[in-house]
Design a protein around this motif. Sequence first.
Motif, PDB file in Angstrom:
ATOM      1  N   PHE A 724       0.841  -1.186   0.000  1.00  0.00           N
ATOM      2  CA  PHE A 724       0.000   0.000   0.000  1.00  0.00           C
ATOM      3  C   PHE A 724       0.884   1.247   0.000  1.00  0.00           C
ATOM      4  O   PHE A 724       1.840   1.330   0.778  1.00  0.00           O
ATOM      5  N   ASN A 725       0.573   2.182  -0.886  1.00  0.00           N
ATOM      6  CA  ASN A 725       1.242   3.481  -0.873  1.00  0.00           C
ATOM      7  C   ASN A 725       0.522   4.372   0.134  1.00  0.00           C
ATOM      8  O   ASN A 725      -0.657   4.703  -0.048  1.00  0.00           O
ATOM      9  N   VAL A 726       1.220   4.730   1.192  1.00  0.00           N
ATOM     10  CA  VAL A 726       0.628   5.535   2.255  1.00  0.00           C
ATOM     11  C   VAL A 726       1.411   6.854   2.315  1.00  0.00           C
ATOM     12  O   VAL A 726       2.443   6.952   2.996  1.00  0.00           O
ATOM     13  N   GLY A 727       0.937   7.831   1.561  1.00  0.00           N
ATOM     14  CA  GLY A 727       1.670   9.098   1.530  1.00  0.00           C
ATOM     15  C   GLY A 727       3.037   8.910   0.894  1.00  0.00           C
ATOM     16  O   GLY A 727       3.171   8.413  -0.225  1.00  0.00           O
ATOM     17  N   ASN A 728       4.078   9.274   1.644  1.00  0.00           N
ATOM     18  CA  ASN A 728       5.437   9.202   1.096  1.00  0.00           C
ATOM     19  C   ASN A 728       6.197   7.946   1.526  1.00  0.00           C
ATOM     20  O   ASN A 728       7.409   7.880   1.399  1.00  0.00           O
ATOM     21  N   PHE A 729       5.487   6.955   2.067  1.00  0.00           N
ATOM     22  CA  PHE A 729       6.113   5.674   2.383  1.00  0.00           C
ATOM     23  C   PHE A 729       5.174   4.536   1.973  1.00  0.00           C
ATOM     24  O   PHE A 729       4.024   4.772   1.571  1.00  0.00           O
ATOM     25  N   ARG A 730       5.654   3.337   2.040  1.00  0.00           N
ATOM     26  CA  ARG A 730       4.863   2.166   1.653  1.00  0.00           C
ATOM     27  C   ARG A 730       4.706   1.198   2.824  1.00  0.00           C
ATOM     28  O   ARG A 730       5.557   1.162   3.725  1.00  0.00           O
ATOM     29  N   VAL A 731       3.624   0.425   2.785  1.00  0.00           N
ATOM     30  CA  VAL A 731       3.373  -0.619   3.781  1.00  0.00           C
ATOM     31  C   VAL A 731       3.209  -1.952   3.061  1.00  0.00           C
ATOM     32  O   VAL A 731       2.478  -2.041   2.062  1.00  0.00           O
ATOM     33  N   LEU A 732       3.889  -2.960   3.539  1.00  0.00           N
ATOM     34  CA  LEU A 732       3.771  -4.320   2.987  1.00  0.00           C
ATOM     35  C   LEU A 732       3.135  -5.192   4.070  1.00  0.00           C
ATOM     36  O   LEU A 732       3.682  -5.336   5.169  1.00  0.00           O
ATOM     37  N   VAL A 733       1.966  -5.768   3.753  1.00  0.00           N
ATOM     38  CA  VAL A 733       1.221  -6.605   4.707  1.00  0.00           C
ATOM     39  C   VAL A 733       1.372  -8.063   4.294  1.00  0.00           C
ATOM     40  O   VAL A 733       1.081  -8.426   3.150  1.00  0.00           O
ATOM     41  N   ASP A 734       1.828  -8.892   5.237  1.00  0.00           N
ATOM     42  CA  ASP A 734       2.034 -10.307   4.907  1.00  0.00           C
ATOM     43  C   ASP A 734       1.783 -11.174   6.140  1.00  0.00           C
ATOM     44  O   ASP A 734       1.921 -10.722   7.282  1.00  0.00           O
TER      45      ASP A 734
END
Length: 878
Positions: A724-734
């Motif tokens: 997920f692109n969250v503003g200026n950083f990314r989140v990886l869900v696993d």
Amino acid sequence: MIIKDIRVYRGRNIYCHRPVIKLTVDIEGQNLPTKDIPGFNDRLIELLPGLAKHNCSYGYEGGFLKRLKEGTYIPHVTEHIILELEYLLGYNSKFGKARMVEGDIYNIIFEYGLEECALRLSKLAVEIVNKLINKENINLEKKLEEIRKVVVEIELGPSTMAIKKAAEYAGIPVERVGNGSILRLGYGRYQKMVEGTISQNTNCIAVDIACDKLLTKQILKEYGFAVPEGSIAYNEDDAISIAEEIGYPVAIKPYNGNQGRGVFLNLTNKENVLVAYRNAKNISDLVIVEKYIKGRNYRVLVVGDRVVAAAERIPARIISDGIHTVKELIEIENRNPLRGLGHEKPLTEIKIDTISKLLLKKQGFELYDIPPKNSYIYLKESANLSTGGTAIDKTEEIHPENIKLAVRAAKVIGLDIAGIDITMDNISKPLTDKNGAIIEINAAPGIRMHHYPTKGKSRNVAAAVIDMLFPKGSKSTIPIVSVTGTNGKTTTVRMIAQILKTFGYTVGITCTDGIYVDDVCIYKGDSSGPKSAKTCLSDKNIDAAVLETARGGIIREGLGYDLADVGVITNISEDHMGIDGIETVEDLAFVKALVIEAVKKDGYCVLNADDPMTSYFNERARGRIIYFSRHENNLTIKKHVENGGISVYVKNDTIVIANGQIIPVVKIDEIPATLNGKVEYNIENALAAIASSFGINVPVNIISKGIKIFYCDENYNPGRFNIFNVGNFRVLVDYGHNIAGIKKVIESAQKLNPNRLIGVIGVPGDRSDSSILKIGEICGNGFDKVFIKEDINLRGRKSGEIAKLLEIGVLKGGLLKEDIKIILKETEAFKTAMYKAQPGDLIIVFYEKYKPIIDTINDFVKNKVFSNKVQEIKLERA
């Protein structure tokens, strides 16, 4: 000895490919071999002499006796007692073994025929052992008789059992639904259900008509069939009036009775009519009085468009020996091993009732009279087997015109399976209204008289029923793919399902997230066990099933299906060590190998040629093998292809199928789930999915199309490498939750060139300390910053215990103390990580629950867009 636990395996399992029960017992210090327990062996054989025939490990009759003399232990003896008790109640179970777990704890595993019976017998076996040790008496026959009565109530009757066996012989999966006579035959869209000899195709109105004896006669008469004249009697005066109007002799029967209960035949006067009416009235409010038709009683069985059997039914009777009384002769006949209670055996015990006494009186006898030698004494008017009657096969004698007549009668009523009762002198002659009549039509005819006639040839009526339900060339089941392994199961299942949906199938899916029919979730929660598989396969909407088959379900209950078309093992690595007796990777492989053992002969086992355990699985695989590999030069692949086998592998950045020729399927960078090849383990999952789909004959162009539209997002593959692109950083869900899984996710994430790699990590509490420490070390080596959290379900651990172990591991992996933060609540740890994130960071969260993580992301985005003030407050709290 006491029972600590009982576990039932109703399907194929790690102990046996037939149903078994695992009895966990505590021998309470009784560690002597039974030969050293005074008198134990002698009393055992005296109580159960049949044990002398047991082979045991020696493989010949008397082998168990030899083991007793040499010295064997209580759990082993208990195993053989259970098998012998099963035999005494009619179940020929063979498989059994006893193994020490630890100290005084043993597992006794044994095959069973009827679950309820076996559970009771296992408890009885333990009781027997304890009483033999303590030199106490036990009335074994009384105990067995009590269990036998329960069995009669629960066991399938001969008719339903015959259909079950015929289905199994035809290779059709069979499952009993509840404790009645309903069977589910087959899986998915092609399944059929039967209840006794009523099929799901049987017309309900037709059944209602057949149950209404008078209506049946009226309809048959309208179509020109010979039927006995008669009417309904509402009271005693009606009964006498009807009898006198149609003329004696008459027959009286309950309006809605069955199995010959309350039927009186050949009544010749008012007195007999009144007695018969009063008895029939006890069974039904309405009573039929009709003309008595003289002749023999025949049952003609119609299945579909043909007569498959015919039998002459003889009412319950005895033949006098000139020595014993009528009552004694009945008792002697009831000791016939073919007779049992109800529908327990081919013949039913003869019971003395009012009808029997009246009939005896008509013949000039009482119960305590001794009739003349060689004379037949009839005890029932009706010829039903359920009242003690017998049957003589007449299938080859029935006249062709009577065959046509029986089939037509069944069609007139609307029944696909029907028992036509005809009374006439000789069924080898055409039926007319001068020489007989159709007495009634049965909508749920018993078939044991045809399978077990007293005289004549047995007729496999059950096979005819199965052939009607599943005509030659028709399907009884759907394609089934069962996927197991340490990592990649869920993604592989979803990839296969996407390919099958692209092919036009309605797909049933079970996985760790739930049960799905196409994209509709019908059950939310971990559904990787046998109960979920059964739920999925019983859905009549599905054309194919893709089942995630996890270790836990296999160990607890076995498989939830019979045989798969394709069994898949993605890989094997350390996971769940120290749980359920699994101490090594080899132990884990043994459990998961069940998936490739339970494959159809013409099915496929899909194996990872890059996995070190592949050589072990080769020996266990039952179907043909399809290997997959990320490496074109894998020696296993090369040898398999040279020998004419099928393999799927990567060649010049393209996945190909080698099947006598090289067939290109898809380029790696065309598979969205691999992120242009950066997510290497999804290349492996795609290889497994492509191999599985090819194994169930999905065209290559469809496979290619399906895999190209499979994305790693919350729509196609929720919780598996979702970015997920969250503003200026990314989140990886696993969902990474073991050593190999977490390591592969970190390695793939590093290829995404983050500014910093931040981990929100946790481990299920049932993992070993060494595994938790190793995961921590991997995270310490792979992340720039770590937030440690714990699952809500601690699985027996104390709060903070897992977090502390992870922290030790992370420090060992190289992170500094200041780069580690422990926040036990998962969503709070994740929220804090997001508010601390810098531009270009990539946060990986290994979650316990998926939805709260997604909700946290959405809340963060919403707060950031609409309220900087809120963001500042939350940062301050963090």
